[in-house]
Motif scaffolding. Structure first.
Motif, PDB file in Angstrom:
ATOM      1  N   GLN A   1      -3.786   4.602  -3.415  1.00  0.00           N
ATOM      2  CA  GLN A   1      -4.273   4.090  -2.136  1.00  0.00           C
ATOM      3  C   GLN A   1      -3.865   4.988  -0.979  1.00  0.00           C
ATOM      4  OE1 GLN A   1      -4.529  -0.140  -1.179  1.00  0.00           O
ATOM      5  NE2 GLN A   1      -3.480  -0.604  -3.114  1.00  0.00           N
TER       6      GLN A   1
ATOM      7  N   VAL B   1       0.833  -1.213   0.000  1.00  0.00           N
ATOM      8  CA  VAL B   1       0.000   0.000   0.000  1.00  0.00           C
ATOM      9  C   VAL B   1       0.862   1.256   0.000  1.00  0.00           C
ATOM     10  CG1 VAL B   1      -1.649   1.346   1.374  1.00  0.00           C
ATOM     11  CG2 VAL B   1      -1.995  -1.109   1.062  1.00  0.00           C
TER      12      VAL B   1
ATOM     13  N   ASP C   1       1.675   2.490  -3.370  1.00  0.00           N
ATOM     14  CA  ASP C   1       0.538   2.735  -4.259  1.00  0.00           C
ATOM     15  C   ASP C   1       0.001   4.130  -3.988  1.00  0.00           C
ATOM     16  OD1 ASP C   1      -2.109   2.875  -5.368  1.00  0.00           O
ATOM     17  OD2 ASP C   1      -2.138   0.686  -5.487  1.00  0.00           O
TER      18      ASP C   1
END
Length: 279
Positions: free
Chosen positions: A43, A37, A40
């Motif tokens: 995200q 995460v 990303d």
């Protein structure tokens, strides 16, 4: 005062945003590569928006355990870090010096960091790259100088520096000395501690020999207005509640130290409009 996502490990990046919001931190430093995460960008933006907790700084994926995060080219990693920071609205990117075996990267590192700081897109967004102090690796056979051009950025040409108290401890340096020698180049502070061990311990502030609270008071008293980031090892806490209690206590103590530093500022800083809460 902000909370590094590394301080919640082995919990996930999402836990840091939740914990920081609940405890009243002012933001989060994203350690890229802690989990999928963290690398990303979409995200991370969603987490930041959901918890109303800004990402104020980005730690580029330059650790030995993140060789493939955001590609394998070190300059590409720093470029992507800049893109992420501008997307988040973050103002600073933490960068480690190259490993000695990254010869081409190390040869151009000082000039390359200066170019990134001068890049129009970064200047317009108010994003800076701040090189972090590291340490010589110590083994039973002696010291191994793993970083180039140097683990200590003091005598290098970088305009902006990140001070990590645990790294200073491992290098057998005193952070107070670095605060005073770096002067206005000190842009970012990783608040932690160390006992002088060969390990990079990241103890809770006050548990080691770096005089952590005095470092905060002294830096702020001398005009430092960057982020004070809690970057500590909380592996020993077996529950979220215990981990969160410790991080809450550190936040209270840090706010107190920042306030004391502001109260001690010389008259030349009395008119500063810098926010202590951002730090």
């Amino acid at each position: 005062m902000t909370l590094s996502t590394s301080s919640m490990y082995p919990e996930a990046t999402a836990s840091t945003f939740e914990c920081a919001s609940q405890l009243g931190y002012d933001g989060v430093e994203l350690m890229v590569g802690m989990d999928s995460v963290s690398a990303d960008i979409d995200q991370v933006v969603a987490l930041s928006d959901y918890h109303r907790m800004p990402v104020t700084s980005v730690h580029a994926p330059c650790l030995i355990v993140t060789p493939n995060v955001w590609g394998t080219d070190p300059w590409g990693k720093l470029a992507t870090s800049g893109e992420a920071a501008r997307r988040f609205g973050a103002h600073l990117i933490v960068v480690h010096p190259p490993f000695r075996w990254q010869r081409d990267y190390a040869t151009r590192f000082e000039a390359g960091i200066a170019e990134l700081n001068a890049a129009p897109e970064n200047k317009e967004a108010g994003v800076i790259y701040a090189v972090e102090n590291m340490y010589p690796w110590r083994t039973p056979a002696g010291k191994f100088l793993a970083y180039a051009p140097d683990w200590d950025p003091t005598m290098r040409s970088y305009d902006h520096l990140t001070l990590d108290l645990s790294h200073a401890s491992t290098a057998h340096k005193q952070s107070l000395d670095l605060v005073r020698s770096w002067g206005p180049r000190l842009a970012h502070l990783h608040l932690t501690d160390g006992s002088g061990s060969f390990k990079d311990e990241h103890l809770l502030p006050g548990e080691g020999t770096q005089r952590a609270w005095e470092v905060v008071r002294d830096a702020v008293g001398r005009g430092f207005d960057g982020d004070v980031v809690i970057e500590v090892n909380t592996h020993r806490f077996t529950s979220r509640a215990d981990r969160q209690d410790a991080l809450g206590r550190i936040l209270e103590q840090t706010r107190r130290a920042v306030a004391e530093g502001m109260a001690s500022r010389l008259p030349s800083y009395s008119g500063s409009t810098a926010s202590t809460e951002r730090g």
